[in-house]
Motif scaffolding. Structure first.
Motif, short mmCIF file in Angstrom:
data_model
loop_
_atom_site.label_atom_id
_atom_site.label_comp_id
_atom_site.label_asym_id
_atom_site.label_seq_id
_atom_site.Cartn_x
_atom_site.Cartn_y
_atom_site.Cartn_z
N GLU A 218 -152.79 -23.12 41.64
CA GLU A 218 -151.75 -22.75 42.60
C GLU A 218 -150.48 -22.30 41.89
O GLU A 218 -149.65 -21.62 42.47
CB GLU A 218 -151.43 -23.92 43.53
CG GLU A 218 -152.56 -24.25 44.49
CD GLU A 218 -152.24 -25.44 45.37
OE1 GLU A 218 -151.07 -25.87 45.42
OE2 GLU A 218 -153.17 -25.94 46.02
N VAL A 219 -150.32 -22.69 40.62
CA VAL A 219 -149.09 -22.36 39.91
C VAL A 219 -149.29 -21.39 38.75
O VAL A 219 -148.32 -20.86 38.23
CB VAL A 219 -148.36 -23.63 39.40
CG1 VAL A 219 -147.94 -24.51 40.56
CG2 VAL A 219 -149.19 -24.41 38.41
N ILE A 220 -150.55 -21.17 38.35
CA ILE A 220 -150.80 -20.19 37.29
C ILE A 220 -151.93 -19.27 37.72
O ILE A 220 -152.68 -19.57 38.64
CB ILE A 220 -151.15 -20.86 35.94
CG1 ILE A 220 -152.45 -21.66 36.05
CG2 ILE A 220 -150.00 -21.71 35.44
CD1 ILE A 220 -152.95 -22.18 34.71
N PHE B 29 -147.52 -17.67 34.81
CA PHE B 29 -147.05 -18.37 36.01
C PHE B 29 -147.30 -17.46 37.20
O PHE B 29 -146.96 -16.27 37.16
CB PHE B 29 -145.57 -18.73 35.86
CG PHE B 29 -145.32 -19.82 34.86
CD1 PHE B 29 -145.45 -21.16 35.23
CD2 PHE B 29 -144.98 -19.53 33.56
CE1 PHE B 29 -145.24 -22.17 34.31
CE2 PHE B 29 -144.76 -20.53 32.63
CZ PHE B 29 -144.89 -21.86 32.99
N ARG B 30 -147.91 -18.02 38.23
CA ARG B 30 -148.28 -17.24 39.42
C ARG B 30 -147.07 -16.48 39.96
O ARG B 30 -145.98 -17.01 40.07
CB ARG B 30 -148.84 -18.16 40.51
CG ARG B 30 -149.36 -17.39 41.72
CD ARG B 30 -150.14 -18.26 42.67
NE ARG B 30 -151.44 -18.66 42.14
CZ ARG B 30 -152.51 -17.88 42.08
NH1 ARG B 30 -152.44 -16.64 42.50
NH2 ARG B 30 -153.64 -18.33 41.60
N VAL C 56 -147.80 -18.66 30.26
CA VAL C 56 -147.65 -20.12 30.20
C VAL C 56 -147.33 -20.54 28.77
O VAL C 56 -146.55 -21.46 28.55
CB VAL C 56 -148.93 -20.81 30.72
CG1 VAL C 56 -148.87 -22.31 30.51
CG2 VAL C 56 -149.15 -20.49 32.20
N VAL D 284 -139.91 -18.09 37.29
CA VAL D 284 -140.67 -19.33 37.18
C VAL D 284 -139.91 -20.44 37.89
O VAL D 284 -138.69 -20.55 37.76
CB VAL D 284 -140.90 -19.70 35.69
CG1 VAL D 284 -141.66 -21.00 35.56
CG2 VAL D 284 -141.62 -18.57 34.97
N THR D 285 -140.62 -21.27 38.63
CA THR D 285 -139.96 -22.37 39.35
C THR D 285 -140.15 -23.69 38.60
O THR D 285 -141.06 -23.85 37.80
CB THR D 285 -140.56 -22.54 40.77
OG1 THR D 285 -141.91 -22.98 40.65
CG2 THR D 285 -140.48 -21.24 41.55
N THR E 1 -141.13 -26.39 39.92
CA THR E 1 -142.40 -26.95 40.38
C THR E 1 -143.55 -26.47 39.52
O THR E 1 -144.44 -27.25 39.15
CB THR E 1 -142.64 -26.58 41.86
OG1 THR E 1 -141.56 -27.06 42.64
CG2 THR E 1 -143.94 -27.15 42.37
N GLN E 2 -143.54 -25.20 39.17
CA GLN E 2 -144.60 -24.65 38.31
C GLN E 2 -144.57 -25.30 36.92
O GLN E 2 -145.60 -25.70 36.39
CB GLN E 2 -144.44 -23.13 38.17
CG GLN E 2 -144.78 -22.37 39.44
CD GLN E 2 -144.46 -20.89 39.30
OE1 GLN E 2 -143.37 -20.52 38.86
NE2 GLN E 2 -145.42 -20.05 39.68
#
Length: 109
Positions: free
Chosen positions: A42-44, A57-58, A64, A87-88, A90-91
């Motif tokens: 969900e994040v990458i 990073f998505r 990454v 990039v957040t 959360t990520q």
């Protein structure tokens, strides 16, 4: 004798129970691994035409690996987020949490 089995089938039944428990333990471990990977995806993301197929990073083109390289060089998470605004937090936290889980699992193996 096992309270749940006839005396003549005790050894056979208990061995089957042990196999079942081991299977269940392995299945739970596998399920946890799959769920962690699903959360991670969900994040990458990775695509052959995006940054030469590197994990990024998505929603960005930020590899990454850039996170770990910057942390290794002494940058803070806040600095990394400032330098890579797409990039957040959360990520980043998800990646670091997954790295910690991986290291912990390796140490326990």
């Amino acid at each position: 004798p096992c309270a749940f089995h006839k005396p003549n089938s005790y050894k056979h039944s208990c061995l089957n129970l042990a196999k079942l428990l081991l299977y269940r333990k392995n299945f739970i471990r596998y399920k946890r691994h799959v769920m962690q990977n699903a959360d991670l995806l969900e994040v990458i993301e990775r695509h052959p035409t995006k940054v030469s197929g590197a994990w990024v990073f998505r929603g960005t083109r930020v590899p990454v690996a850039a996170l770990f390289e910057n942390l290794k060089d002494g940058a803070s998470v806040d600095q990394f987020l400032e330098w890579f605004p797409g990039v957040t937090r959360t990520q980043v936290e998800a990646i670091l949490d997954r790295a910690l889980v991986s290291l912990t699992q390796m140490a326990q193996a």
